[in-house]
Design a protein around this motif. Structure first.
Motif, PDB file in Angstrom:
ATOM      1  N   GLU A  72      21.747  56.772  62.477  1.00  0.00           N
ATOM      2  CA  GLU A  72      22.941  56.009  62.836  1.00  0.00           C
ATOM      3  C   GLU A  72      22.920  55.639  64.306  1.00  0.00           C
ATOM      4  OE1 GLU A  72      26.295  53.893  62.464  1.00  0.00           O
ATOM      5  OE2 GLU A  72      25.135  54.786  60.828  1.00  0.00           O
ATOM      6  N   ARG A  73      22.527  56.618  65.155  1.00  0.00           N
ATOM      7  CA  ARG A  73      22.459  56.342  66.589  1.00  0.00           C
ATOM      8  C   ARG A  73      21.374  55.318  66.902  1.00  0.00           C
ATOM      9  NH1 ARG A  73      25.913  55.835  70.386  1.00  0.00           N
ATOM     10  NH2 ARG A  73      24.949  55.927  72.473  1.00  0.00           N
ATOM     11  N   PHE A  74      20.273  55.432  66.201  1.00  0.00           N
ATOM     12  CA  PHE A  74      19.159  54.516  66.423  1.00  0.00           C
ATOM     13  C   PHE A  74      19.568  53.077  66.086  1.00  0.00           C
ATOM     14  CE2 PHE A  74      15.064  52.517  65.544  1.00  0.00           C
ATOM     15  CZ  PHE A  74      14.313  52.963  66.625  1.00  0.00           C
ATOM     16  N   ARG A  75      20.380  52.901  65.029  1.00  0.00           N
ATOM     17  CA  ARG A  75      20.871  51.571  64.665  1.00  0.00           C
ATOM     18  C   ARG A  75      21.766  50.997  65.756  1.00  0.00           C
ATOM     19  NH1 ARG A  75      20.766  53.433  59.176  1.00  0.00           N
ATOM     20  NH2 ARG A  75      22.822  54.406  59.392  1.00  0.00           N
ATOM     21  N   VAL A  76      22.615  51.831  66.344  1.00  0.00           N
ATOM     22  CA  VAL A  76      23.495  51.369  67.425  1.00  0.00           C
ATOM     23  C   VAL A  76      22.660  50.934  68.627  1.00  0.00           C
ATOM     24  CG1 VAL A  76      25.311  52.047  69.044  1.00  0.00           C
ATOM     25  CG2 VAL A  76      25.409  52.812  66.667  1.00  0.00           C
ATOM     26  N   ILE A  77      21.630  51.708  68.973  1.00  0.00           N
ATOM     27  CA  ILE A  77      20.760  51.375  70.108  1.00  0.00           C
ATOM     28  C   ILE A  77      20.023  50.060  69.851  1.00  0.00           C
ATOM     29  CG2 ILE A  77      18.721  52.108  71.391  1.00  0.00           C
ATOM     30  CD1 ILE A  77      19.620  55.015  70.863  1.00  0.00           C
ATOM     31  N   ALA A  78      19.520  49.910  68.626  1.00  0.00           N
ATOM     32  CA  ALA A  78      18.823  48.672  68.273  1.00  0.00           C
ATOM     33  C   ALA A  78      19.767  47.475  68.327  1.00  0.00           C
ATOM     34  CB  ALA A  78      18.208  48.798  66.880  1.00  0.00           C
ATOM     35  N   THR A  79      21.013  47.681  67.884  1.00  0.00           N
ATOM     36  CA  THR A  79      22.011  46.604  67.943  1.00  0.00           C
ATOM     37  C   THR A  79      22.301  46.212  69.385  1.00  0.00           C
ATOM     38  OG1 THR A  79      23.023  47.364  65.890  1.00  0.00           O
ATOM     39  CG2 THR A  79      24.357  45.939  67.308  1.00  0.00           C
ATOM     40  N   ALA A  80      22.422  47.200  70.249  1.00  0.00           N
ATOM     41  CA  ALA A  80      22.668  46.919  71.666  1.00  0.00           C
ATOM     42  C   ALA A  80      21.527  46.107  72.264  1.00  0.00           C
ATOM     43  CB  ALA A  80      22.839  48.230  72.436  1.00  0.00           C
ATOM     44  N   TYR A  81      20.302  46.477  71.916  1.00  0.00           N
ATOM     45  CA  TYR A  81      19.133  45.745  72.439  1.00  0.00           C
ATOM     46  C   TYR A  81      19.094  44.309  71.911  1.00  0.00           C
ATOM     47  CZ  TYR A  81      14.266  44.343  73.011  1.00  0.00           C
ATOM     48  OH  TYR A  81      13.120  43.648  73.327  1.00  0.00           O
ATOM     49  N   GLU A  82      19.322  44.143  70.608  1.00  0.00           N
ATOM     50  CA  GLU A  82      19.316  42.810  70.021  1.00  0.00           C
ATOM     51  C   GLU A  82      20.430  41.938  70.596  1.00  0.00           C
ATOM     52  OE1 GLU A  82      17.191  41.431  67.932  1.00  0.00           O
ATOM     53  OE2 GLU A  82      15.944  43.236  67.868  1.00  0.00           O
ATOM     54  N   THR A  83      21.553  42.559  70.936  1.00  0.00           N
ATOM     55  CA  THR A  83      22.684  41.812  71.481  1.00  0.00           C
ATOM     56  C   THR A  83      22.402  41.306  72.888  1.00  0.00           C
ATOM     57  OG1 THR A  83      24.247  43.107  70.174  1.00  0.00           O
ATOM     58  CG2 THR A  83      25.140  41.942  72.087  1.00  0.00           C
ATOM     59  N   LEU A  84      21.728  42.116  73.694  1.00  0.00           N
ATOM     60  CA  LEU A  84      21.548  41.779  75.108  1.00  0.00           C
ATOM     61  C   LEU A  84      20.233  41.060  75.418  1.00  0.00           C
ATOM     62  CD1 LEU A  84      22.854  45.094  76.717  1.00  0.00           C
ATOM     63  CD2 LEU A  84      24.121  42.975  76.295  1.00  0.00           C
ATOM     64  N   LYS A  85      19.280  41.079  74.494  1.00  0.00           N
ATOM     65  CA  LYS A  85      17.967  40.508  74.827  1.00  0.00           C
ATOM     66  C   LYS A  85      17.963  38.977  74.800  1.00  0.00           C
ATOM     67  CE  LYS A  85      15.610  40.246  70.363  1.00  0.00           C
ATOM     68  NZ  LYS A  85      14.379  40.607  69.628  1.00  0.00           N
ATOM     69  N   GLU A  86      18.820  38.373  73.973  1.00  0.00           N
ATOM     70  CA  GLU A  86      18.901  36.917  73.903  1.00  0.00           C
ATOM     71  C   GLU A  86      20.041  36.422  74.775  1.00  0.00           C
ATOM     72  OE1 GLU A  86      16.787  35.035  72.492  1.00  0.00           O
ATOM     73  OE2 GLU A  86      15.629  36.530  71.366  1.00  0.00           O
ATOM     74  N   ASN A  87      19.800  35.320  75.461  1.00  0.00           N
ATOM     75  CA  ASN A  87      20.796  34.803  76.391  1.00  0.00           C
ATOM     76  C   ASN A  87      22.082  34.383  75.670  1.00  0.00           C
ATOM     77  OD1 ASN A  87      21.562  33.882  79.126  1.00  0.00           O
ATOM     78  ND2 ASN A  87      21.524  31.859  78.177  1.00  0.00           N
ATOM     79  N   ASP A  88      21.938  33.744  74.491  1.00  0.00           N
ATOM     80  CA  ASP A  88      23.117  33.253  73.764  1.00  0.00           C
ATOM     81  C   ASP A  88      23.993  34.408  73.280  1.00  0.00           C
ATOM     82  OD1 ASP A  88      22.279  30.684  74.179  1.00  0.00           O
ATOM     83  OD2 ASP A  88      21.378  30.444  72.201  1.00  0.00           O
ATOM     84  N   THR A  89      23.361  35.418  72.663  1.00  0.00           N
ATOM     85  CA  THR A  89      24.148  36.542  72.155  1.00  0.00           C
ATOM     86  C   THR A  89      24.757  37.358  73.293  1.00  0.00           C
ATOM     87  OG1 THR A  89      22.090  37.827  72.008  1.00  0.00           O
ATOM     88  CG2 THR A  89      22.856  36.750  70.006  1.00  0.00           C
ATOM     89  N   LYS A  90      24.042  37.476  74.408  1.00  0.00           N
ATOM     90  CA  LYS A  90      24.584  38.197  75.569  1.00  0.00           C
ATOM     91  C   LYS A  90      25.807  37.464  76.122  1.00  0.00           C
ATOM     92  CE  LYS A  90      23.486  39.845  80.222  1.00  0.00           C
ATOM     93  NZ  LYS A  90      24.655  39.196  80.831  1.00  0.00           N
ATOM     94  N   THR A  91      25.734  36.144  76.171  1.00  0.00           N
ATOM     95  CA  THR A  91      26.863  35.355  76.664  1.00  0.00           C
ATOM     96  C   THR A  91      28.084  35.535  75.775  1.00  0.00           C
ATOM     97  OG1 THR A  91      25.350  33.707  77.590  1.00  0.00           O
ATOM     98  CG2 THR A  91      27.637  33.017  77.245  1.00  0.00           C
ATOM     99  N   GLU A  92      27.849  35.514  74.462  1.00  0.00           N
ATOM    100  CA  GLU A  92      28.964  35.706  73.532  1.00  0.00           C
ATOM    101  C   GLU A  92      29.528  37.124  73.639  1.00  0.00           C
ATOM    102  OE1 GLU A  92      27.410  34.702  69.737  1.00  0.00           O
ATOM    103  OE2 GLU A  92      27.213  32.563  70.205  1.00  0.00           O
ATOM    104  N   TYR A  93      28.662  38.117  73.858  1.00  0.00           N
ATOM    105  CA  TYR A  93      29.129  39.499  73.978  1.00  0.00           C
ATOM    106  C   TYR A  93      29.934  39.691  75.262  1.00  0.00           C
ATOM    107  CZ  TYR A  93      29.197  44.577  74.167  1.00  0.00           C
ATOM    108  OH  TYR A  93      29.606  45.893  74.231  1.00  0.00           O
ATOM    109  N   ASP A  94      29.472  39.078  76.350  1.00  0.00           N
ATOM    110  CA  ASP A  94      30.221  39.162  77.605  1.00  0.00           C
ATOM    111  C   ASP A  94      31.602  38.542  77.453  1.00  0.00           C
ATOM    112  OD1 ASP A  94      28.165  40.463  78.856  1.00  0.00           O
ATOM    113  OD2 ASP A  94      27.326  38.674  79.795  1.00  0.00           O
ATOM    114  N   TYR A  95      31.664  37.441  76.707  1.00  0.00           N
ATOM    115  CA  TYR A  95      32.965  36.807  76.460  1.00  0.00           C
ATOM    116  C   TYR A  95      33.851  37.740  75.631  1.00  0.00           C
ATOM    117  CZ  TYR A  95      36.356  33.161  75.374  1.00  0.00           C
ATOM    118  OH  TYR A  95      37.510  32.421  75.270  1.00  0.00           O
TER     119      TYR A  95
END
Length: 328
Positions: A72-95
């Motif tokens: 479960e923790r590993f999935r959260v870490i992977a989600t965090a990485y996938e969210t921040l590695k792409e510029n578009d998804t990072k921008t949406e997450y910051d918003y």
């Protein structure tokens, strides 16, 4: 006092900031990876992710409960990485972090991106071009084989090919005038090769040309455009500015343009038709218009004499309809 009593009876509500269904759930994706948002550096993100993921990898734990928690923790870490590695998804997450009150919009952005199929356009385009080119080649080859089979079936061309084969001593005739069957020699293959060597098929049934494939045309497109621009400049210089007389190539180009034929269709015209172009000087507009009018009248007369056209006219007459697309 009344306000305090009202607050006391209200049920506990979830904070408006994070939603369990979005991104890293009730955690901040930056905090999951141990990154300060203001000091975010994408170049070091992969290194940080591998370090954090390694410490929570399920293979490091032995008991079933620990492994389940680690997964479960590993999935959260992977989600965090996938969210921040792409510029578009990072921008949406910051918003999402900066505007927690816009809950519906954040939900929409998150699930819209999850629904998008992430496919790289270039491989898809390349595969499509390769498939189209393969279909082109197969179709051209089949048409060419049909033309060869038609010529082989024609007694006139077959006899000529046999004569050439006998002269080359590739084929032998017996006393009765029939081809000798020799072990290890395929007479039909020899006849076919001689016919292919001597036949001149143009137009849609010509021999497959690799240069006509879509993928080749795309590769040489810059060269083609350069040659076309060069040709246009030379044409403008010779025939517009200098007013030179048209050479044979220019005359044929003008006639082909007026006939509305591509190069392959024009090349497939018979030698007699090419001779007629020069004899009647069809590159002159008045001559071409007169020739075209005569050709159209000839074609109309031919159609009117055919049984199918007469049947069509009877049908139109019986149905009280005077429309005729041939006459128009």
């Amino acid at each position: 006092l009344q306000a305090l009593l009202a607050l006391a009876v209200l049920p506990a509500v979830q904070p408006i900031g994070f939603a369990p269904e979005l991104y890293c759930g009730m955690e901040n994706c930056y905090d999951v990876l141990g990154i300060e948002r203001e000091q975010f550096d994408r170049s070091t993100l992969s290194k940080i992710y591998r370090k954090v993921a390694k410490s929570s990898h399920p293979d490091r734990f032995k008991t079933k409960e620990d492994k389940a928690d680690a997964e479960e923790r590993f999935r959260v870490i992977a989600t965090a990485y996938e969210t921040l590695k792409e510029n578009d998804t990072k921008t949406e997450y910051d918003y999402y972090l900066d505007h927690p009150e816009e809950r519906f919009y954040n939900y929409y952005q998150y699930y819209r991106r999850r629904a998008i199929v992430k496919v790289d356009v270039w491989p898809v385009a390349l595969v499509t071009i390769l498939v189209i080119s393969l279909v082109q080649h197969i179709s051209a080859k089949q048409k060419y084989e049909q033309a060869v089979a038609y010529v082989i079936a024609s007694g006139k061309f077959r006899h000529k090919a046999i004569d050439v084969g006998v002269q080359r001593k590739e084929l032998e005739m017996d006393k009765t005038g029939k081809l000798k069957k020799v072990r290890g020699r395929d007479n039909e293959a020899i006849i076919k090769s001689i016919i292919e060597e001597n036949m001149d098929v143009k137009g849609g049934y010509s021999k497959p040309d690799p240069m006509s494939l879509l993928i080749v045309q795309i590769v040489i497109l810059p060269y083609t455009l350069l040659n076309y621009a060069k040709w246009q400049a030379q044409w403008f210089l010779k025939y517009t500015i200098r007013k030179e007389e048209y050479d044979d190539e220019a005359k044929l180009y003008i006639v082909r343009k007026w006939m509305k034929l591509n190069q392959g269709q024009f090349d497939s015209l018979s030698d007699k038709e090419h001779e007629e172009i020069f004899r009647k000087q069809l590159w002159i507009k008045e001559n071409f218009d007169e020739w075209k009018k005569a050709k159209d009248a000839e074609e109309l007369a031919k159609n009117m004499a055919s049984g199918r056209y007469k049947q069509y006219k009877r049908y139109m007459k019986n149905n009280n309809d005077t429309m005729s697309f041939l006459e128009d």
